[in-house]
Design a protein around this motif. Structure first.
Motif, PDB file in Angstrom:
ATOM      1  N   LEU A  56      -2.465   8.230  16.271  1.00 54.80           N
ATOM      2  CA  LEU A  56      -2.346   6.897  15.682  1.00 54.80           C
ATOM      3  C   LEU A  56      -3.712   6.384  15.209  1.00 54.80           C
ATOM      4  CD1 LEU A  56       0.241   5.308  18.141  1.00 54.80           C
ATOM      5  CD2 LEU A  56       0.588   5.744  15.708  1.00 54.80           C
TER       6      LEU A  56
ATOM      7  N   ALA B  33       0.794   2.178  11.557  1.00 50.82           N
ATOM      8  CA  ALA B  33       0.227   3.483  11.239  1.00 50.82           C
ATOM      9  C   ALA B  33       1.008   4.139  10.103  1.00 50.82           C
ATOM     10  CB  ALA B  33       0.236   4.370  12.479  1.00 50.82           C
TER      11      ALA B  33
ATOM     12  N   ALA C 100      -0.121   2.789   6.954  1.00 44.69           N
ATOM     13  CA  ALA C 100      -1.437   3.303   6.589  1.00 44.69           C
ATOM     14  C   ALA C 100      -1.322   4.676   5.936  1.00 44.69           C
ATOM     15  CB  ALA C 100      -2.343   3.369   7.825  1.00 44.69           C
ATOM     16  N   VAL C 101      -0.370   5.478   6.406  1.00 43.63           N
ATOM     17  CA  VAL C 101      -0.281   6.864   5.942  1.00 43.63           C
ATOM     18  C   VAL C 101       0.641   7.010   4.730  1.00 43.63           C
ATOM     19  CG1 VAL C 101       0.389   9.191   6.622  1.00 43.63           C
ATOM     20  CG2 VAL C 101      -0.787   7.724   8.238  1.00 43.63           C
TER      21      VAL C 101
ATOM     22  N   LEU D  48     -19.470  10.604   1.089  1.00 46.45           N
ATOM     23  CA  LEU D  48     -18.269   9.805   0.857  1.00 46.45           C
ATOM     24  C   LEU D  48     -18.598   8.579  -0.006  1.00 46.45           C
ATOM     25  CD1 LEU D  48     -15.338  10.025   1.779  1.00 46.45           C
ATOM     26  CD2 LEU D  48     -15.869   8.475   3.642  1.00 46.45           C
TER      27      LEU D  48
ATOM     28  N   GLN E 146     -12.931  15.320  11.498  1.00 45.49           N
ATOM     29  CA  GLN E 146     -12.695  13.907  11.746  1.00 45.49           C
ATOM     30  C   GLN E 146     -13.829  13.238  12.504  1.00 45.49           C
ATOM     31  OE1 GLN E 146      -9.304  11.747  13.793  1.00 45.49           O
ATOM     32  NE2 GLN E 146      -8.387  13.559  12.882  1.00 45.49           N
TER      33      GLN E 146
ATOM     34  N   ILE F  69      -4.942  -3.842  17.475  1.00 43.27           N
ATOM     35  CA  ILE F  69      -4.601  -2.415  17.415  1.00 43.27           C
ATOM     36  C   ILE F  69      -5.571  -1.616  18.288  1.00 43.27           C
ATOM     37  CG2 ILE F  69      -4.400  -0.405  15.901  1.00 43.27           C
ATOM     38  CD1 ILE F  69      -3.790  -2.462  13.616  1.00 43.27           C
TER      39      ILE F  69
ATOM     40  N   PHE G 175     -10.933   1.018   9.705  1.00 46.32           N
ATOM     41  CA  PHE G 175     -12.374   1.162   9.846  1.00 46.32           C
ATOM     42  C   PHE G 175     -12.908   0.194  10.901  1.00 46.32           C
ATOM     43  CE2 PHE G 175     -16.768   0.676   8.530  1.00 46.32           C
ATOM     44  CZ  PHE G 175     -17.117   1.955   8.176  1.00 46.32           C
TER      45      PHE G 175
ATOM     46  N   PHE H 197      -0.444   7.795   1.123  1.00 45.44           N
ATOM     47  CA  PHE H 197      -0.941   9.162   0.909  1.00 45.44           C
ATOM     48  C   PHE H 197       0.220  10.089   0.571  1.00 45.44           C
ATOM     49  CE2 PHE H 197      -4.512   7.389   3.151  1.00 45.44           C
ATOM     50  CZ  PHE H 197      -5.610   8.092   2.685  1.00 45.44           C
TER      51      PHE H 197
ATOM     52  N   VAL I 125     -11.650  15.221   0.010  1.00 43.76           N
ATOM     53  CA  VAL I 125     -12.114  14.393   1.130  1.00 43.76           C
ATOM     54  C   VAL I 125     -11.100  14.438   2.263  1.00 43.76           C
ATOM     55  CG1 VAL I 125     -12.816  12.078   1.797  1.00 43.76           C
ATOM     56  CG2 VAL I 125     -13.323  12.900  -0.484  1.00 43.76           C
TER      57      VAL I 125
ATOM     58  N   TRP J 146      -5.318  -3.130   3.898  1.00 40.41           N
ATOM     59  CA  TRP J 146      -4.887  -1.733   4.053  1.00 40.41           C
ATOM     60  C   TRP J 146      -6.092  -0.816   4.162  1.00 40.41           C
ATOM     61  CZ3 TRP J 146      -5.193   2.882   1.150  1.00 40.41           C
ATOM     62  CH2 TRP J 146      -4.348   3.901   1.594  1.00 40.41           C
ATOM     63  N   ARG J 147      -7.106  -1.068   3.326  1.00 42.15           N
ATOM     64  CA  ARG J 147      -8.227  -0.141   3.240  1.00 42.15           C
ATOM     65  C   ARG J 147      -9.180  -0.245   4.439  1.00 42.15           C
ATOM     66  NH1 ARG J 147     -12.997   1.301   1.427  1.00 42.15           N
ATOM     67  NH2 ARG J 147     -13.342   3.466   1.144  1.00 42.15           N
ATOM     68  N   TYR J 148      -9.403  -1.468   4.955  1.00 39.27           N
ATOM     69  CA  TYR J 148     -10.502  -1.641   5.911  1.00 39.27           C
ATOM     70  C   TYR J 148     -10.082  -1.851   7.369  1.00 39.27           C
ATOM     71  CZ  TYR J 148     -13.728  -2.009   1.968  1.00 39.27           C
ATOM     72  OH  TYR J 148     -14.464  -1.752   0.854  1.00 39.27           O
TER      73      TYR J 148
ATOM     74  N   VAL K  90     -11.934   1.214  14.421  1.00 40.16           N
ATOM     75  CA  VAL K  90     -12.787   2.246  15.021  1.00 40.16           C
ATOM     76  C   VAL K  90     -14.042   1.614  15.631  1.00 40.16           C
ATOM     77  CG1 VAL K  90     -14.294   4.171  14.426  1.00 40.16           C
ATOM     78  CG2 VAL K  90     -11.939   4.176  13.665  1.00 40.16           C
TER      79      VAL K  90
ATOM     80  N   PHE L 134     -11.688  15.699   5.947  1.00 41.10           N
ATOM     81  CA  PHE L 134     -11.444  14.763   7.051  1.00 41.10           C
ATOM     82  C   PHE L 134     -10.603  15.406   8.144  1.00 41.10           C
ATOM     83  CE2 PHE L 134      -8.567  11.551   8.936  1.00 41.10           C
ATOM     84  CZ  PHE L 134      -9.502  10.784   9.596  1.00 41.10           C
TER      85      PHE L 134
ATOM     86  N   SER M 136      -6.198   8.231  14.130  1.00 38.88           N
ATOM     87  CA  SER M 136      -6.519   8.920  12.882  1.00 38.88           C
ATOM     88  C   SER M 136      -5.743   8.318  11.726  1.00 38.88           C
ATOM     89  CB  SER M 136      -6.176  10.403  12.977  1.00 38.88           C
ATOM     90  OG  SER M 136      -6.749  10.958  14.111  1.00 38.88           O
ATOM     91  N   ALA M 137      -4.454   8.009  11.980  1.00 40.28           N
ATOM     92  CA  ALA M 137      -3.627   7.451  10.907  1.00 40.28           C
ATOM     93  C   ALA M 137      -4.219   6.150  10.392  1.00 40.28           C
ATOM     94  CB  ALA M 137      -2.197   7.228  11.412  1.00 40.28           C
ATOM     95  N   TYR M 138      -4.662   5.292  11.309  1.00 38.49           N
ATOM     96  CA  TYR M 138      -5.230   4.010  10.879  1.00 38.49           C
ATOM     97  C   TYR M 138      -6.563   4.190  10.152  1.00 38.49           C
ATOM     98  CZ  TYR M 138      -1.906   0.900  13.133  1.00 38.49           C
ATOM     99  OH  TYR M 138      -0.777   0.206  13.454  1.00 38.49           O
ATOM    100  N   PHE M 139      -7.319   5.206  10.556  1.00 38.81           N
ATOM    101  CA  PHE M 139      -8.633   5.396   9.940  1.00 38.81           C
ATOM    102  C   PHE M 139      -8.512   5.975   8.530  1.00 38.81           C
ATOM    103  CE2 PHE M 139     -12.660   7.699   9.216  1.00 38.81           C
ATOM    104  CZ  PHE M 139     -13.550   6.660   9.434  1.00 38.81           C
ATOM    105  N   LEU M 140      -7.421   6.709   8.298  1.00 37.60           N
ATOM    106  CA  LEU M 140      -7.249   7.475   7.053  1.00 37.60           C
ATOM    107  C   LEU M 140      -7.538   6.670   5.772  1.00 37.60           C
ATOM    108  CD1 LEU M 140      -6.632  10.402   6.542  1.00 37.60           C
ATOM    109  CD2 LEU M 140      -4.212   9.835   6.380  1.00 37.60           C
ATOM    110  N   PRO M 141      -6.997   5.456   5.604  1.00 37.69           N
ATOM    111  CA  PRO M 141      -7.238   4.751   4.338  1.00 37.69           C
ATOM    112  C   PRO M 141      -8.714   4.559   4.007  1.00 37.69           C
ATOM    113  CG  PRO M 141      -5.487   3.677   5.534  1.00 37.69           C
ATOM    114  CD  PRO M 141      -6.056   4.726   6.462  1.00 37.69           C
ATOM    115  N   SER M 142      -9.593   4.536   5.012  1.00 41.32           N
ATOM    116  CA  SER M 142     -10.986   4.236   4.686  1.00 41.32           C
ATOM    117  C   SER M 142     -11.721   5.422   4.077  1.00 41.32           C
ATOM    118  CB  SER M 142     -11.730   3.700   5.907  1.00 41.32           C
ATOM    119  OG  SER M 142     -11.546   4.537   6.989  1.00 41.32           O
ATOM    120  N   ILE M 143     -11.058   6.586   3.957  1.00 36.01           N
ATOM    121  CA  ILE M 143     -11.728   7.675   3.243  1.00 36.01           C
ATOM    122  C   ILE M 143     -11.404   7.622   1.745  1.00 36.01           C
ATOM    123  CG2 ILE M 143     -11.574   9.181   5.274  1.00 36.01           C
ATOM    124  CD1 ILE M 143      -9.514  10.849   3.701  1.00 36.01           C
TER     125      ILE M 143
END
Lengths: 299, 280
Positions: free
Chosen positions: A113, B20, B23-24, B207, B266, A98, A179, B27, B258, A174-176, A182, B262, A115-122
């Protein structure tokens, strides 16, 4: 706070002396001594003791011998290693691919895209676990509903020994993944674009560039993410507790969960300390092994 | 630049976009399900629009002490962040701005603890907080049982040392010539000049503490008044008949602050993540 206030001079004059750096270090040193150094030393001491009717006695390696013949501990160790061997490579390969795709300047919507992939790690692991638990509900969950709509059978995500393991691994992925992506993106940006241009002029296909430029130059980053994921997987606790409670029949019990149970269900601090010492040794050994393997590959 | 869309590139775009979406999507589903009654959250067919039970769910959550849990989470996370940044930046400042004999050994001491997993210290920390200390203080159930161990953060010290290595010492010398003492040099000259790095560190520390579960569970497991949001969510799951609407609404409540932060900052999240990270 108290320490910092003590530094404020009453005479408004605090000249640089040999003690100045120690004054700045004092709060950190005190906190470290109390909450890291002392507990680590104490864990070792606890692990070579045992409690006989309220009296604490030295017991040598007896706690560690108990571990060797403890089937539940062996199961927890086995489960944790399965998670490590099966999940980490899949996640890192996905994250790398990716990252390579999203590093290409022509890729449409690439910052959205990313940002979308990074989102789960928050999201906290407790929140992730809760969502997965409900979405993967066997009879009424959304995921099995969709599977059935496509004419497939619903999956026993939480109650079947092997599927429960897969559920925990899906959650971790899913979560990592974002991360790790990035971290790879940062590594990719350190590779000079001239290398790719030169390779292109020499007639190299993108796949060849990936094998001969990207992978070798990304080696330190890959090593770093491998060690990082190994350390986190060996400590799995929140996600397994929330989603599967270690079940069914201890199939998703991890070392972290077993340690928790030993502290709070069996209230056996000495045995728990021995488990935690073994965990440090396993983490340390794997990290050293991976770093050595990384070094050897380089020469 | 020549641009030709090959089949492989189109395929890559589709696969990456689908990933992606995966991933979203949870939420979105979370915010949708937060507005539904328990029977609708788990219901066939599932619904993905916005329902009308948000207020009902929030009332249930208030009745279960979620406001207190949110306050505890915020207090613990903010206090931990402020104190960690203060303590670690002082240490980072000392390690980079002064020459002293014990400098390298002391830094190595902090560095070694980077690989110590939190599980190792948990039993002794529990005993320490339960009153096995020279003062006989029992901190279990108070925020300090969660905050104090978190302040011993070797990653933060490592980060601050890296940060202050890029700080030009000439600025300090200029301030000293103007009559500033060492604390003023640190607090009024050095700190403001590294604030963007410290902001990234703050986001990272916040966080970690906001999402933390293991340590609060150990220190606060049986104490309702000291519960943080992750503990309150976990308690809802443990109930005999789970109220799924309230459960997801509570989860959404814990994620929302959070998420909003974010969306606005970001860059800070990403640079915090990149500075090398260990699961908290």
């Amino acid at each position: 706070m108290i320490e910092s206030r003590a530094l404020l001079p009453s005479s408004r004059r605090l000249q640089r002396t040999r003690l100045t750096p120690f004054a700045f270090l004092m709060p950190a040193l005190v906190l470290y001594a109390l909450f890291t150094a002392y507990p680590v030393a104490r864990a070792f001491v606890l692990s070579v003791q045992r409690n006989v009717d309220g009296e604490v006695r030295f017991s040598g390696l007896a706690q560690y011998q108990r571990l060797l013949s403890d089937d539940v501990f062996r199961q927890a160790l086995f489960n944790t290693l399965i998670f490590l061997v099966a999940q980490v490579p899949v996640m890192l390969i996905a994250a790398l691919l990716i990252a390579v795709a999203l590093n290409s300047p022509h890729f449409p919507f690439r910052s959205a895209l990313r940002s979308a992939y990074f989102l789960p790690s928050i999201m906290s692991l407790v929140a992730v676990g809760t969502l997965f638990r409900v979405l993967l509900n066997e009879d009424l969950g959304l995921v099995n509903y969709v599977l059935r709509e496509f004419g497939l059978a619903g999956v026993p995500w939480i109650t079947h020994p092997w599927w429960a393991k897969i559920t925990v691994m899906l959650l971790l992925t899913w979560r990592y993944t974002g991360f790790m992506m990035v971290i790879y993106l940062a590594g990719l940006q350190n590779i000079p674009p001239e290398l790719y241009e030169a390779a292109q002029i020499d007639g190299a296909e993108p796949v060849q560039s990936f094998w001969h430029i990207t992978l070798p130059l990304l080696r330190p980053t890959i090593l770093f993410t491998t060690v990082l994921s190994t350390i986190s997987v060996l400590q799995i606790f929140d996600e397994a507790l929330i989603v599967t409670r270690g079940g069914p029949a201890n199939e998703t019990l991890t070392i972290g969960l077993y340690l928790y149970q030993t502290v709070f269900s069996s209230v056996d601090f000495h045995y728990a300390a021995a488990i935690s010492v073994v965990l440090v040794v396993v983490i340390g050994a794997l990290a050293v092994l991976q770093l050595k393997a990384g070094e050897r590959g380089q020469t | 630049m020549k641009r030709r869309w090959s089949f492989a590139q189109t395929l890559a775009l589709i696969v990456v976009a689908l990933g992606a979406l995966l991933a979203v999507f949870p939420f979105y589903w979370m915010f949708s399900a937060a507005t539904r009654l328990s029977s609708e959250v788990l219901g066939i067919p599932p619904r993905l629009d916005i329902g009308s039970a948000l207020l009902t769910n929030l009332e249930t959550l208030v009745g279960k002490g979620f406001l207190l849990a949110a306050w505890n989470s915020a207090f613990i996370a903010l206090t931990t962040t402020a104190l960690t940044v203060l303590v670690s930046s002082m240490a980072g400042f000392a390690f980079t701005q002064y020459r002293f004999g014990a400098r390298e050994p002391l830094f190595a001491f902090f560095l070694v603890t980077l690989i110590v997993p939190p599980q190792v210290t948990i039993v002794p920390l529990f005993q320490l907080m339960a009153g096995q200390n020279p003062l006989g203080l029992n901190l279990l159930g108070t925020p300090w049982a969660i905050i104090l161990p978190a302040l011993s953060n070797s990653f933060a010290i490592f980060f601050c040392r890296q940060t202050f290595q890029k700080y030009p010492p000439e600025l300090s010398d200029a301030a000293r010539v103007d009559g500033a003492n060492e604390w003023q040099v640190y607090w009024q000259v050095a700190m403001p000049s590294v604030r963007s790095s410290l902001a990234a560190l703050s986001v990272f520390v916040f966080l970690g503490q906001w999402n933390s579960f293991f340590l609060p569970l150990i220190m606060n497991g049986n104490n309702d008044a000291g519960r943080t949001l992750p503990l309150a969510i976990s308690a809802l799951i443990g109930e005999n008949s789970v109220d799924y609407g309230a459960l997801i609404a509570g989860t959404a409540l814990s994620v929302l602050p959070v998420l909003v932060f974010f969306l606005f900052a970001q860059r800070l999240f990403v640079s915090g993540a990149l500075s090398g990270s260990v699961k908290g």
